[in-house]
Design an enzyme around this catalytic site. Structure first.
Site, PDB file in Angstrom:
ATOM      1  N   GLN A 250       0.776  -1.016  -0.072  1.00 41.64           N
ATOM      2  CA  GLN A 250      -0.125   0.256   0.039  1.00 41.64           C
ATOM      3  C   GLN A 250       0.813   1.101   0.242  1.00 41.64           C
ATOM      4  O   GLN A 250       1.813   1.463   0.549  1.00 41.64           O
ATOM      5  CB  GLN A 250      -0.868   0.166   1.456  1.00 41.64           C
ATOM      6  CG  GLN A 250      -1.978   0.997   1.465  1.00 41.64           C
ATOM      7  CD  GLN A 250      -2.751   0.989   2.657  1.00 41.64           C
ATOM      8  OE1 GLN A 250      -2.973  -0.134   3.271  1.00 41.64           O
ATOM      9  NE2 GLN A 250      -3.674   1.922   2.824  1.00 41.64           N
TER      10      GLN A 250
ATOM     11  N   ALA B 146       9.987   2.516  -1.367  1.00 37.10           N
ATOM     12  CA  ALA B 146      10.038   3.248  -2.426  1.00 37.10           C
ATOM     13  C   ALA B 146      11.106   4.226  -2.539  1.00 37.10           C
ATOM     14  O   ALA B 146      11.679   4.631  -3.448  1.00 37.10           O
ATOM     15  CB  ALA B 146       8.792   3.821  -2.518  1.00 37.10           C
TER      16      ALA B 146
ATOM     17  N   SER C 276       6.821   0.956   5.761  1.00 37.39           N
ATOM     18  CA  SER C 276       7.405   0.086   5.021  1.00 37.39           C
ATOM     19  C   SER C 276       7.319   0.387   3.714  1.00 37.39           C
ATOM     20  O   SER C 276       8.717   0.413   2.956  1.00 37.39           O
ATOM     21  CB  SER C 276       7.326  -1.271   5.373  1.00 37.39           C
ATOM     22  OG  SER C 276       7.672  -1.267   6.876  1.00 37.39           O
ATOM     23  N   CYS C 277       6.329   0.655   3.153  1.00 36.95           N
ATOM     24  CA  CYS C 277       6.196   0.884   1.454  1.00 36.95           C
ATOM     25  C   CYS C 277       6.910   2.108   1.267  1.00 36.95           C
ATOM     26  O   CYS C 277       7.556   2.139   0.233  1.00 36.95           O
ATOM     27  CB  CYS C 277       4.716   0.942   1.222  1.00 36.95           C
ATOM     28  SG  CYS C 277       3.963  -0.857   1.551  1.00 36.95           S
ATOM     29  N   THR C 278       6.780   3.148   2.023  1.00 38.05           N
ATOM     30  CA  THR C 278       7.436   4.415   1.689  1.00 38.05           C
ATOM     31  C   THR C 278       9.071   4.327   1.769  1.00 38.05           C
ATOM     32  O   THR C 278       9.480   4.801   0.911  1.00 38.05           O
ATOM     33  CB  THR C 278       6.989   5.303   2.761  1.00 38.05           C
ATOM     34  OG1 THR C 278       5.418   5.696   2.667  1.00 38.05           O
ATOM     35  CG2 THR C 278       7.641   6.899   2.472  1.00 38.05           C
TER      36      THR C 278
END
Length: 155
Positions: free
Chosen positions: A40, A50, A45-47
């Protein structure tokens, strides 16, 4: 359905992308492709993942590789995510989860004792020939982009 393995042909996709238009794996044939799946936009973590790939994007480009992040979020949400964190990697939207399913990454997860279905954080390195060269499953974000870059350089 058997999991994908190194040497298998990578499942094709043609998906809506950030900034409009679409991005297909077939159009990138002849270049190594780093395809990372994440649950998401705009979560910690996703940020961090990325940002890690974005910071190393010039190094991936030097090695001839393209980096693509894929999640079930919409292209519009990807645009906001990229703008908020100044991300430079391409992001594609798999809202119907067809590609996520093709890569066998829609899995049962557990958080705080609660079970739910979600996207497994995983990365596939796809060689110039369209075959899977390396797979990272259940990725831990810290140091991951660097490890993938080393694998790209070793191709």
């Amino acid at each position: 359905m058997a999991d994908l393995d190194v040497g298998d042909t990578a499942p094709q996709f043609d998906l809506p992308r950030d900034g409009g238009g679409s991005l297909s794996l077939a159009a990138l044939r002849g270049k190594p492709v780093v395809l990372y799946f994440y649950p998401q936009d705009d979560t910690t973590s996703c940020t961090n993942e990325a940002i890690g790939f974005s910071q190393l994007k010039p190094e991936f480009e030097k090695a001839g590789a393209v980096v693509i992040g894929l999640s079930p979020d919409s292209a519009k949400k990807h645009d906001k995510f990229k703008a908020k964190y100044d991300l430079t990697v391409d992001l594609v939207a798999d809202e119907e989860r067809k590609v996520i399913d093709a890569y066998h990454l829609w899995v049962e997860k557990t958080m705080y004792g609660r079970k739910y279905m979600g996207v497994e954080r995983a990365t596939f390195l796809i060689g110039k020939d369209g075959r899977i060269a390396r797979i990272w499953r259940q990725v831990r974000v810290k140091g991951h982009a660097e490890a993938v870059l080393e694998a790209v350089r070793a191709l």
